[in-house]
Design an enzyme around this catalytic site. Structure first.
Site, PDB file in Angstrom:
ATOM      1  N   SER A  53       1.012  -1.861   0.079  1.00  0.00           N
ATOM      2  CA  SER A  53       0.148  -0.231   0.133  1.00  0.00           C
ATOM      3  C   SER A  53       0.467   1.323  -0.157  1.00  0.00           C
ATOM      4  O   SER A  53       0.515   2.509  -0.516  1.00  0.00           O
ATOM      5  CB  SER A  53      -0.961   0.496   1.059  1.00  0.00           C
ATOM      6  OG  SER A  53      -0.175   0.098   2.206  1.00  0.00           O
ATOM      7  N   ASP A  58      -1.158   7.829   9.561  1.00  0.00           N
ATOM      8  CA  ASP A  58      -1.493   6.666  11.063  1.00  0.00           C
ATOM      9  C   ASP A  58      -0.064   6.522  11.138  1.00  0.00           C
ATOM     10  O   ASP A  58       0.026   4.903  11.948  1.00  0.00           O
ATOM     11  CB  ASP A  58      -2.324   5.989   9.586  1.00  0.00           C
ATOM     12  CG  ASP A  58      -1.581   4.974   8.629  1.00  0.00           C
ATOM     13  OD1 ASP A  58       0.080   5.593   8.710  1.00  0.00           O
ATOM     14  OD2 ASP A  58      -2.269   4.683   7.996  1.00  0.00           O
ATOM     15  N   HIS A 110       1.220   4.589   6.549  1.00  0.00           N
ATOM     16  CA  HIS A 110       1.495   4.957   5.469  1.00  0.00           C
ATOM     17  C   HIS A 110       1.996   6.664   5.088  1.00  0.00           C
ATOM     18  O   HIS A 110       2.011   7.745   6.072  1.00  0.00           O
ATOM     19  CB  HIS A 110       0.087   4.473   5.356  1.00  0.00           C
ATOM     20  CG  HIS A 110      -0.516   3.234   5.260  1.00  0.00           C
ATOM     21  ND1 HIS A 110      -1.639   3.155   5.499  1.00  0.00           N
ATOM     22  CD2 HIS A 110      -0.381   2.856   4.050  1.00  0.00           C
ATOM     23  CE1 HIS A 110      -1.809   1.742   6.014  1.00  0.00           C
ATOM     24  NE2 HIS A 110      -0.922   1.326   4.618  1.00  0.00           N
TER      25      HIS A 110
END
Length: 453
Positions: free
Chosen positions: A279, A425, A428
């Site tokens: 991600s 967070d 990320h």
């Protein structure tokens, strides 16, 4: 059959027509009926992972606990309540809140994990979490619990029991504290409509509690056959090459769609520059890539949630088959750290992944990036493991086809903290972080992209 040919059949003798019809019937039977040899015939009856993730139990399902203490006597089971704020099933206290000293399961946000818990009460009675499913029809063959996954993060053992109605069919002690999910399947035999399968999770003997993540599928399989081998849905094991699986034990539908789209994008784009990873890669702002390397047709092949093993599967199954990029930028491994892989194991798996990439696109240079820092500060414990891992990743560089670059220090403030603006967070990267990252990586990419083979 085409009706237009039937009048012409009247010209043939009656016996010949009969023979032709018989021949057509045989041909139809052969094409319409699959060969039994090599064909898997199990049918999914129900998927626990999908049912348990819903705020209202799906048809046939109920979530319970042995309120009266005895397993195998369903008259003593009581239903669990769903709490929307907590996203959890549990037992409510007098105030309406979920009790911390009673079984239940929690639906984690975003990734679909189902964390179950059970414990012994003050009298030493095991209070178990029970997922029950009532069959809506007789089984055609034998009923199996397949693709069973259960983690044991505690130092205590976990007792897994399976009942059909009031009869104990399976009792299995899951190992104490294993970093990977325990994978299992059980044959429950032929079952009838209205039979109830109870899967109970509780503390093993002398253990005060049990907890873990649970998945399984209920399947109907022809008698005498076994269903497909169970897969590890939660945590691909060491050296595995596996896609991301859904709760049904099959490749995740969304994951398969993304993989297919990536393969098509490679053909359509003919990229000179490819980014592949999880991600963190997938979130690269395309406008940043285009602004800096637009002439090289940059293509992002990141998929959220990927472990090294998942990227390995994608590479082996077509992602780079028709790609001839000048440079492949590879960033992967942070999810393996979360999964408790050691630095040595991560480096070995990434080394194998590099070999897989080279087998698909031998002329490409690979820019291997160090795993990025995480958390609120470089002093956080996870960053010690990241530094150890990156030291081993650096040794994979040969300065000919594989190059190593660590841009992590560019994402950290002078005092060692990691700004929420860079990593909101604590995992990320956000816009300002990608800008810093590009500034640190750009010169190396320029050199690799512009070098002659």
């Amino acid at each position: 059959m085409n009706d237009s040919i039937i009048p012409n059949m009247k010209r043939f003798p009656e016996t010949l027509v009969a023979l032709l019809l018989a021949l057509l019937a045989c041909l139809h039977a052969e094409t319409a009926t699959p060969k039994a040899s090599g064909v898997r015939a199990e049918t999914i009856i129900a998927v626990y992972g999908d049912a348990a993730a819903a705020p209202t139990p799906r048809a046939g399902w109920s979530f319970q606990w042995n309120a009266r203490g005895k397993l195998g006597d369903s008259t003593g089971y009581a239903p669990l309540s769903y709490d929307e704020e907590a996203r959890a099933y549990g037992v409510r206290d007098a105030s309406g809140a979920l009790r911390a000293d009673a079984p239940g399961h929690t639906i984690s946000r975003g990734i679909g994990y189902l964390d179950v818990s059970a414990m012994r009460d003050k009298d030493g009675v095991a209070r178990c979490y029970i997922a029950s499913y009532r069959l809506s029809a007789d089984s055609v063959g034998e009923v199996w619990i397949n693709h069973g996954n259960l983690t044991t993060p505690l130092r205590y053992g976990t007792d897994l029991q399976v009942y059909v109605n009031e009869q104990l069919k399976v009792q299995s002690l899951i190992k104490k504290k294993d970093r990977f999910a325990q994978v299992f399947r059980f044959n429950l035999g032929r079952l009838k409509k209205e039979d109830v399968i109870h899967v109970a999770v509780g503390p093993s003997e002398n253990s005060p509690k049990a907890a873990g993540r649970l998945f399984y599928v209920i399947e109907d399989c022809p008698a005498g056959q076994k269903p497909a081998e169970p897969v590890n849905i939660i945590s691909p094991t060491l050296h595995a090459s596996a896609p991301q699986f859904g709760a049904n034990g099959q490749i995740g539908a969304a994951y398969a769609d993304k993989h297919k789209a990536h393969c098509a994008a490679v053909v359509a784009t003919r990229p000179e520059l490819v980014f592949i990873g999880d991600s963190i890669t997938a979130r690269w702002p395309q406008e940043v890539l285009e602004a800096r390397f637009g002439k090289h047709r940059p293509l992002n092949l990141g998929i959220g949630g990927d472990w090294i093993q998942n990227v390995h599967w994608r590479v082996q199954n077509g992602t780079l088959d028709k790609a001839k990029p000048k440079v492949v930028v590879l960033l992967i491994g942070t999810n393996n750290l979360t999964g408790k892989f050691t630095p040595d194991e991560i480096a070995a798996n990434i080394g194998g992944l590099i070999q897989a990439i080279q087998s698909k696109t031998a002329q490409s240079k690979i820019l291997l990036l160090g795993i990025l820092p995480r958390g609120a500060s470089i002093k956080d414990e996870i960053n010690g493991a990241i530094r150890q891992t990156n030291a081993k990743l650096a040794t994979l560089s040969d300065q000919k086809q594989v190059f190593y670059l660590d841009v992590g220090d560019q994402l950290v403030e002078p005092d060692g903290s990691i700004s929420p603006a860079v990593m909101p967070d604590k995992l990320h990267v956000a816009g300002p972080g990608y800008t810093r990252w590009m500034k640190a990586m750009g010169p190396t990419l320029d050199k690799l992209l512009n070098e002659r083979p």
